[in-house]
Design a protein around this motif. Structure first.
Motif, short mmCIF file in Angstrom:
data_model
loop_
_atom_site.label_atom_id
_atom_site.label_comp_id
_atom_site.label_asym_id
_atom_site.label_seq_id
_atom_site.Cartn_x
_atom_site.Cartn_y
_atom_site.Cartn_z
N ALA A 1 0.84 -1.21 0.00
CA ALA A 1 0.00 0.00 0.00
C ALA A 1 0.87 1.25 0.00
CB ALA A 1 -0.93 0.01 1.22
N LEU A 2 0.44 2.26 -0.75
CA LEU A 2 1.11 3.56 -0.78
C LEU A 2 0.06 4.62 -0.48
CD1 LEU A 2 3.73 5.15 -1.42
CD2 LEU A 2 2.90 5.35 -3.77
N LEU A 3 0.33 5.46 0.53
CA LEU A 3 -0.58 6.52 0.94
C LEU A 3 0.04 7.87 0.60
CD1 LEU A 3 -1.49 4.03 2.62
CD2 LEU A 3 -2.06 5.60 4.47
N TYR A 4 -0.73 8.73 -0.04
CA TYR A 4 -0.29 10.07 -0.43
C TYR A 4 -1.08 11.07 0.42
CZ TYR A 4 1.43 13.61 -3.78
OH TYR A 4 2.07 14.68 -4.38
N LEU A 5 -0.39 11.78 1.33
CA LEU A 5 -1.06 12.69 2.27
C LEU A 5 -0.69 14.13 1.95
CD1 LEU A 5 -1.44 12.27 6.09
CD2 LEU A 5 -0.46 14.39 5.20
N ASP A 6 -1.71 14.97 1.86
CA ASP A 6 -1.50 16.41 1.66
C ASP A 6 -2.24 17.15 2.77
OD1 ASP A 6 -0.72 18.66 -0.39
OD2 ASP A 6 -2.76 19.10 0.25
N LEU A 7 -1.53 18.03 3.48
CA LEU A 7 -2.14 18.79 4.56
C LEU A 7 -3.16 19.77 4.00
CD1 LEU A 7 0.98 19.61 6.77
CD2 LEU A 7 -0.71 17.80 7.13
N ASP A 8 -4.30 19.89 4.68
CA ASP A 8 -5.34 20.83 4.27
C ASP A 8 -5.06 22.20 4.87
OD1 ASP A 8 -6.69 18.71 3.03
OD2 ASP A 8 -7.79 18.23 4.86
N GLY A 9 -5.07 23.22 4.02
CA GLY A 9 -4.98 24.59 4.52
C GLY A 9 -3.66 24.96 5.15
N PHE A 10 -2.56 24.31 4.75
CA PHE A 10 -1.27 24.65 5.35
C PHE A 10 -0.75 26.00 4.85
CE2 PHE A 10 3.40 24.63 5.26
CZ PHE A 10 3.64 24.45 6.61
N LYS A 11 -1.01 26.33 3.61
CA LYS A 11 -0.47 27.57 3.03
C LYS A 11 -0.92 28.81 3.80
CE LYS A 11 -0.05 30.21 -1.26
NZ LYS A 11 -0.46 30.32 -2.68
N PRO A 12 -2.21 28.97 4.15
CA PRO A 12 -2.60 30.15 4.94
C PRO A 12 -1.89 30.22 6.29
CG PRO A 12 -4.53 29.10 3.99
CD PRO A 12 -3.39 28.18 3.74
N ILE A 13 -1.66 29.07 6.93
CA ILE A 13 -0.94 29.05 8.21
C ILE A 13 0.49 29.54 8.00
CG2 ILE A 13 -0.03 27.55 10.02
CD1 ILE A 13 -2.50 25.79 9.63
N ASN A 14 1.11 29.07 6.94
CA ASN A 14 2.48 29.47 6.63
C ASN A 14 2.56 30.97 6.37
OD1 ASN A 14 5.07 28.41 6.48
ND2 ASN A 14 5.03 28.22 4.26
N GLU A 15 1.55 31.50 5.68
CA GLU A 15 1.56 32.92 5.36
C GLU A 15 1.25 33.76 6.60
OE1 GLU A 15 -1.32 33.06 2.26
OE2 GLU A 15 0.13 32.63 0.68
N ARG A 16 0.38 33.25 7.46
CA ARG A 16 -0.03 34.04 8.63
C ARG A 16 1.07 34.11 9.67
NH1 ARG A 16 -5.74 32.80 11.35
NH2 ARG A 16 -6.31 33.49 9.27
#
Length: 610
Positions: free
Chosen positions: A172-187
Motif C-alpha cells: 500500500a502507498l498513501l499520499y497525504l496532503d495537509l489541508d490549509g497549510f499555506k494560509p498558516i504558513n503565510e499568517r
C-alpha cells in the motif's frame, strides 16, 4: 628474508589470497615478527609499491615521521595485550607523497588461540567517511524533517514491490496532503511553518509500524509505504489513524495552537499499477479526490479516477488554448436598488465558449484553472474585458453602471495587480468609482494584515471593494472593522427559504445589521421571490441580486434591459418609501488613511453559478 620460508599465498592459502584480492581497501598481512607476507592489489595501488617490493619487508618502510615513538609503542602494546588496534595513521608513498588512512590491525589466531599473523586494513579516514555519510544523508533524507525523501522512498517501494510479487502480499502507498497549510504558513511565517512540518512528521512517523516508511514528498505532502499489506481495509485503518493523529492540536509556541487536517489518497500494488510512477500518479489522483470531497478524509484509487484525471489533463490543455484564442466571454447579472428596482450595477461572470461543448459555466473549469496556475492569466483577462465593456456601455449612452469583478485568492499574491488594474482603467477611460472588486470572506481572512494593505491600495486608486459570500467564513469582527470595505454581500445560502425558514431569516437579519453598524452597504444574493424582496426591504438591505431580476446575460442583452426597463421589480411589487441608504450613513465614519503603496493582489475562485 630467510630462504625456504613460506611467504605470500604459500603461507595463507589460495582461498584467503583470492578474498584479499577482491577487497577495495588496502590489506597487508604480516607474521609475528612484523614481516609482510601478503598484500592485496589495493594496498599496492595505495602505496605505489609492487607486491614483490613489499614481501618480506616491515610496514615501517612507509613511515612518514608524522608520529613519535610513543604512538607506535601504544600501538604494539594494544596488539600484544588485546590483539587489536585502530586509529588514523599517516604514511608515505613510494614517490614520497604523504597520505592518511584509517588503519585497523587484528591478530589472527590458530585453533589453540595462539596468534599466527597480523592483518592490517587501510580504509578512508573518519573525516572522509563522515563526509560520505553526510552526502548519503543529503541524497536520501529530507533535511527539515529527517524523513526519507522521495528518492529513498522510490527505492524502498521498488524493493517492497519485488518482495510482494514473490510472497503474494499487497503493498500500500498513501499520499497525504495537509489541508490549509499555506494560509498558516503565510499568517505565522515560514520559520513557524517549518517547525510545524517537523512536528507533523514526528507525530505521523510515531503512528507507523517499524516496517513502514514515512517520507516527505515536498512542501506539505507526505508519502507512506506499507509493505506486506493484507487487504485494502488495513491501509484504510492506517489512513484513519494518521488523520486522528493530526486532529490533535499542535502547540509549538506559548498561546498559539494550530489544528490541522489532511486528505489522503491510497493505492495498492499490484491492483492499481505495476510501475512506480503510475502508482504515485494514481495515489495523488485519489488524494485530490479526497480533497475535493470535503477534505479530512481518505480515498482509494479507482479506474474512474484515472479517467477523470485524463479528462482534466485534456481540459487543462484546452484551457491554455482557449486563453490564447480568447474563447472566454463575460456575462453580466443585474444588481438593483432594493427600494425602486432601478439597475445600479452588474456582476461580471466568466463563461467559456467551448468549440465542441458549447457555453460552459465557471464550475466546469475554474477549479482546474486554480490547480494549474491558469487562474492568474484568466483573471487578468476578466478584469481587462470588464473595463473595456464598461467603456462600451458608456459610449452607447447607457447611464453609469457599477461593474463588479471577482478576485481569486491566488491573485492576491500578484504584486502587479493594482498597477495593472489602474492601467486598464486608464486605457479604457473608466471612472474607478464605477469599478468594484469582490473578494470572498475566506480569501480576506487568509492573511488579514496583508488583506488590509492590499485593499487599501485598491481603494487608493478609487476602486470600490466588496466582501462576497459573507457569513460563510470565519471573519473576526475586529479585522472586519479594519478592512476598507464598501459593501457586504449576503451569501445566497442565508436567503434560502426566507422568510419561512426562521433560522436563515435570523442569520440574514444579523448580517444586514452588522453591515449597517459598520456603515457598509449590503447586497443580498440569490433573491428569487417577491416575499424575499419585502423581507430584505424591511431590514433596510440596499441592493438585490438574483434570478428574480435576471440571470447572467450577454452585454448586449444587458444594454437592452437598461434602456427599456426603468425598474426590474416584479409586477405587483411597488417601490418602497425612501430611506437613508448606507452609503450616506458611511460618510459619518472617519475615512481610513491609505498606507504607502506596498504590494497588490486580484478573480474570485468562487464556482457558484447564477
Amino acid at each position: 628474508m630467510p630462504q625456504g620460508k613460506p611467504t605470500g599465498c604459500e603461507e595463507l592459502g589460495a582461498r584467503e589470497c583470492a578474498m584479499l584480492a577482491a577487497m577495495s581497501d588496502g590489506v597487508v598481512v604480516t607474521n609475528l615478527q612484523g614481516e609482510i607476507v601478503e598484500v592485496n592489489p589495493a594496498y599496492c595501488a595505495l602505496t605505489g609499491y609492487p607486491r614483490d617490493a613489499l614481501l618480506g619487508r616491515n610496514p615501517r618502510m612507509l613511515k612518514s615521521d608524522r608520529h613519535d615513538a610513543e604512538f607506535y609503542r601504544r600501538m604494539w602494546q594494544a596488539l600484544l595485550q588485546e590483539g587489536h588496534w585502530q586509529g588514523e595513521i599517516w604514511n608515505r608513498r613510494r614517490n614520497g607523497e604523504l597520505f592518511v588512512r584509517w588503519l585497523s590491525i587484528d591478530a589472527v589466531r590458530d585453533e589453540r588461540g595462539s596468534p599466527t599473523h597480523y592483518v592490517g586494513v587501510l580504509s578512508q579516514p573518519c573525516t572522509v567517511r563522515r563526509k560520505e555519510a553526510e552526502v548519503e544523508r543529503t541524497l536520501h533524507l529530507d533535511p527539515l524533517t529527517g524523513l526519507p525523501n522521495g528518492l529513498l522512498l522510490r527505492d524502498r517501494l521498488r524493493q517492497a514491490m519485488l518482495l510482494g510479487r514473490q510472497s503474494g502480499h499487497k503493498v500500500a502507498l498513501l499520499y497525504l496532503d495537509l489541508d490549509g497549510f499555506k494560509p498558516i504558513n503565510e499568517r505565522y511565517g515560514h520559520p513557524f511553518g517549518d517547525r510545524l512540518l517537523a512536528a507533523v512528521a514526528e507525530r505521523l512517523r510515531a503512528g507507523l509500524r517499524p516496517t513502514d516508511t514515512a517520507a516527505r514528498a515536498g512542501g506539505d505532502e507526505f508519502l507512506f509505504l506499507l509493505p506486506e499489506t493484507g487487504a485494502a481495509n488495513d491501509a484504510g485503518l492506517v489512513a484513519r489513524k494518521l488523520l486522528d493523529l493530526l486532529a490533535e492540536p499542535f502547540r509549538l509556541e506559548a498561546g498559539r495552537e494550530v489544528r490541522l487536517s489532511a486528505s489522503i489518497g491510497i493505492v495498492l500494488h499490484p491492483d492499481d499499477g505495476e510501475d512506480i510512477d503510475e502508482l504515485l500518479a494514481h495515489a495523488e489522483a485519489a488524494m485530490q479526490r479526497a480533497k475535493g470531497a470535503g477534505r479530512n478524509r481518505y480515498h482509494f484509487y479507482s479506474r474512474s479516477l484515472q479517467a477523470r484525471a485524463s479528462q482534466e489533463m485534456e481540459l487543462e490543455a484546452e484551457l491554455r488554448r482557449a486563453l490564447e484564442q480568447e474563447e472566454f466571454l463575460l456575462y453580466y447579472q443585474p444588481q438593483v436598488d432594493a427600494r425602486r428596482g432601478q439597475l445600479t450595477g452588474v456582476e461580471a461572470l466568466v463563461r467559456w465558449n467551448h468549440p465542441r461543448q458549447g457555453l460552459l459555466p465557471p464550475g466546469r473549469f475554474l477549479k482546474i484553472a486554480e490547480d494549474t496556475g491558469l487562474i492568474g492569466p484568466l483573471g487578468e483577462w476578466v478584469l481587462r474585458a470588464a473595463c473595456r465593456q464598461a467603456r462600451r456601455w458608456r459610449d452607447q449612452g447607457l447611464p453609469p453602471l457599477r461593474v463588479a469583478v471577482n478576485l481569486a485568492a491566488a491573485q492576491f499574491d500578484d504584486l502587479r495587480l493594482v498597477d495593472r488594474v489602474a492601467g486598464w482603467l486608464i486605457e479604457s477611460g473608466v471612472d474607478p468609482r464605477q469599478f468594484e472588486v469582490e473578494i470572498t470572506e475566506g480569501s480576506a481572512m487568509r492573511s488579514p494584515e496583508r488583506t488590509v494593505e492590499r485593499l487599501m491600495e485598491l481603494k487608493a486608486i478609487g476602486i470600490r471593494v466588496a466582501i462576497d459570500d459573507f457569513g460563510t467564513g470565519y471573519s473576526s469582527l475586529g479585522y472586519l472593522r479594519r478592512f476598507p470595505v464598501d459593501t457586504l454581500k449576503v451569501d445566497r445560502t442565508f436567503l434560502r427559504n426566507v422568510p419561512d425558514d426562521e433560522e436563515n431569516a435570523t442569520l440574514c437579519t444579523a448580517v444586514i445589521g452588522l453591515a449597517r453598524s459598520l456603515g457598509m452597504s449590503v447586497i443580498a444574493e440569490g433573491v428569487e421571490t417577491a416575499a424575499q424582496v419585502e423581507f430584505l426591504r424591511e431590514r433596510q438591505c440596499d441592493e438585490l441580486q438574483g434570478f428574480l431580476f435576471g440571470r447572467p446575460m450577454p452585454p448586449d442583452e444587458l444594454a437592452r434591459l437598461a434602456r427599456t426597463r426603468t425598474t426590474l421589480l416584479p409586477e405587483g411589487l411597488p417601490p418602497a418609501r425612501s430611506k437613508t441608504p448606507a452609503r450616506q450613513r458611511r460618510s459619518s465614519i472617519p475615512p481610513r488613511t491609505a498606507p504607502a503603496r506596498a504590494t497588490p493582489p486580484g478573480v474570485s475562485s468562487r464556482r457558484k453559478e447564477r
